[in-house]
Structures are given as C-alpha cells and as structure tokens.
Design a protein around this motif. Sequence first.
Motif, PDB file in Angstrom:
ATOM      1  N   CYS A  60       0.844  -1.210   0.000  1.00 34.82           N
ATOM      2  CA  CYS A  60       0.000   0.000   0.000  1.00 34.82           C
ATOM      3  C   CYS A  60       0.875   1.255   0.000  1.00 34.82           C
ATOM      4  O   CYS A  60       0.601   2.222  -0.714  1.00 34.82           O
TER       5      CYS A  60
ATOM      6  N   TRP B 219      -1.587   3.512  -1.867  1.00 33.13           N
ATOM      7  CA  TRP B 219      -2.956   3.132  -1.526  1.00 33.13           C
ATOM      8  C   TRP B 219      -3.161   3.404  -0.036  1.00 33.13           C
ATOM      9  O   TRP B 219      -2.203   3.464   0.739  1.00 33.13           O
ATOM     10  N   HIS B 220      -4.422   3.528   0.364  1.00 37.89           N
ATOM     11  CA  HIS B 220      -4.708   3.832   1.767  1.00 37.89           C
ATOM     12  C   HIS B 220      -4.508   2.587   2.635  1.00 37.89           C
ATOM     13  O   HIS B 220      -4.901   1.483   2.260  1.00 37.89           O
TER      14      HIS B 220
END
Length: 344
Positions: free
Chosen positions: A179, A184-185
């Motif tokens: 992530c 990405w979160h």
Amino acid sequence: MGHETSTPSRMVELDALRGIAAVAVLGYHFTTRYQEQIGHVGGPPVDLLAGKYGVYLFFLISGFVIFMTLERTRTAADFVVSRFSRLFPGYWAALLITSAVVYTVGLPFQRLPVGQWLLNFTMVQEILGAEHLDGSYWTLQIELFFYVQMLFWYMLGQLRRIHWIIGGWLVLATVEGLCEKHHWHFSYWVRELMILRFIPFFAIGILFYRLHRYPAEWRLNLTMLLCALLAIAVGERPIFLPVALVCCAIFALFVRGHLRFLDSRFFVFLGSISYALYLVHQAIGFVVIHHLEQHGVPAWLACGTAALATLALATLLHTTIERPAMQRIRDAWRASRMQALSPR
C-alpha cells in the motif's frame, strides 16, 4: 514442541551484540547524522551510514529475549514489572539529564515546547504527536508496542500458536508495504500500533529463539524465517533485505555457538551500559561536537571526545540509577507478592 535444549538464563553474547549495535548507532549519529542535521566544520571525518541499521539488530534481540522471557513468566504482572523496571527509570533519568544539557548549552532547534517535552515522559510521544527530545527515542515506542502485543497473546494463552501469529504479522506487514509503495490507503493506527514496518524483524528474533530452543521443529522455523525475509523483500525498501540478511547471519552464528568470543570483560561492560548509552548519546553528543568544533577542534577529535563523554555518562547512569532502580522495583514487587501469598 519437540525436544528442548538448555537455554542459559543470561545470554552474554546477546548483551554484547546489543552493546555493539549501540556503538554502531552512535557512530552513525556522530558522523553522518550530525552532518545532515548541523554540518561538521570541514565535513564529516568518515561516513558511517551503515551504523543506522544497528537498531534492526536491537529488534531481533528483543524478539528473541521477550519470547524467552514470556516462556518463563508466571504472571502478566511479573512481566509488566520486569519490563517497566528495565525501561522507565533509566529512560526518565536520561531524559532529565538530556533536558538539563539541551536547555542550558544546547542548540536552539533541540529545545522542545514544554507540552511536547512533558509528553516525552510517556515514551510514546510520537504517536501523541510530539517530537523526541533525543532523536534516538523513536525506537522505544516500537519496542513498547511489541511488548504490549506479546503480553496480549501471552494473556490469551496463545504463545504456543506463535507461528500463526507471525504468519498474520507477515501478511499484514506485506500488505502495508505494498500500500505504501503504490500510494494506496492503509490504516495509520493499525500500522503504528502493530508496528508493521518493523514486526518482521521482531518475528525473525522469535524464530531464531525457536530454532535455538526447539531443534526438532527446525523445518517449520526455517520456512517461517524465509517468509519473514520475503515479507521484507516485497514490502520494504530494497536496502532492508540485505540488512535483514546480515542480522540473520549474525544470529545464525549466535545460535550455533560461534559468538562465544564476545563473552569477555569489555563486551560484557559494553552490553551492560548499552541501553543507557543509547539513551544519552545523540542530543548530548551533538552539543559536545558542536561546541568543540566551534572552538577549532577537528571533527574526528570532536566526535571521539563526544563518544568518550557519552560512554562515561552512560556508565554513571547505569551504575547509579538504572541498575539500582531496576533492582529496587523488582525486590519490592517480589516482597509484596510474597506478603500477599503468606497466610494471615
């Protein structure tokens, strides 16, 4: 579990490795890190960048020692008292000593506002949004969160399922790393509270303990060890795989009995003061280096003088506060427990 081998109660070689790692970190801070933050007059004497990775050896040692400690711990309260007495008296004393230096003759950027300074007494100031008075303190929160996780599993009676726990850690660490790489979160709180960026290193330490203590399950532990290295390779920056491999090589030598030469008076001494040295060296050392260089002392001599000064201070801290306080707290706890068990 397989056949058990005897494990000495005191791992002198591990203490020695802790001391060597502390000196490596000191070397990095006084040369490379000082150059980055302040700048040596005439440039750094040497570049000891590799020394910064000494903290990852600390994490392996903690994984090994904490699992060994919990296997021998009778109650959760015993473990809490043991860890508190080991960490906090020395830390609080070092914090006060560092504060005295920083707020009198220190550099302006080293001084924190009072609110942030007070939060430093918690040892978890980073997650509370405060700066560290001494840059080295960043690892203490990580160690503390590891202890809490291990205590949690101990209290649930799940340490016998440690391989499943490690498997879960490695999956989460890999997902978090991917992530991070792909922007990405991922939950900040899960990452920080579960120390996912560092948990594979603690896991490696635990697995080496299992290799050492339970030779019969070597296939499982070796497989999990490879999984931990894979998690680091996939989830972390490229530099961390060689760091992990070097740490593994050192621990392989240790469990095979090839580091017994570290059982010498010098390394025993270095191991005994390693925690105190780690706590007092950076901020105070930077002050010493800065003032000496301002008075025309060459960088190499300023760094050497700072190293000797902080070694002397660490020895004083260890012998007068850290060790006596730890002993008093543990003795008082044992006495109170005996009193509670004795018939009225």
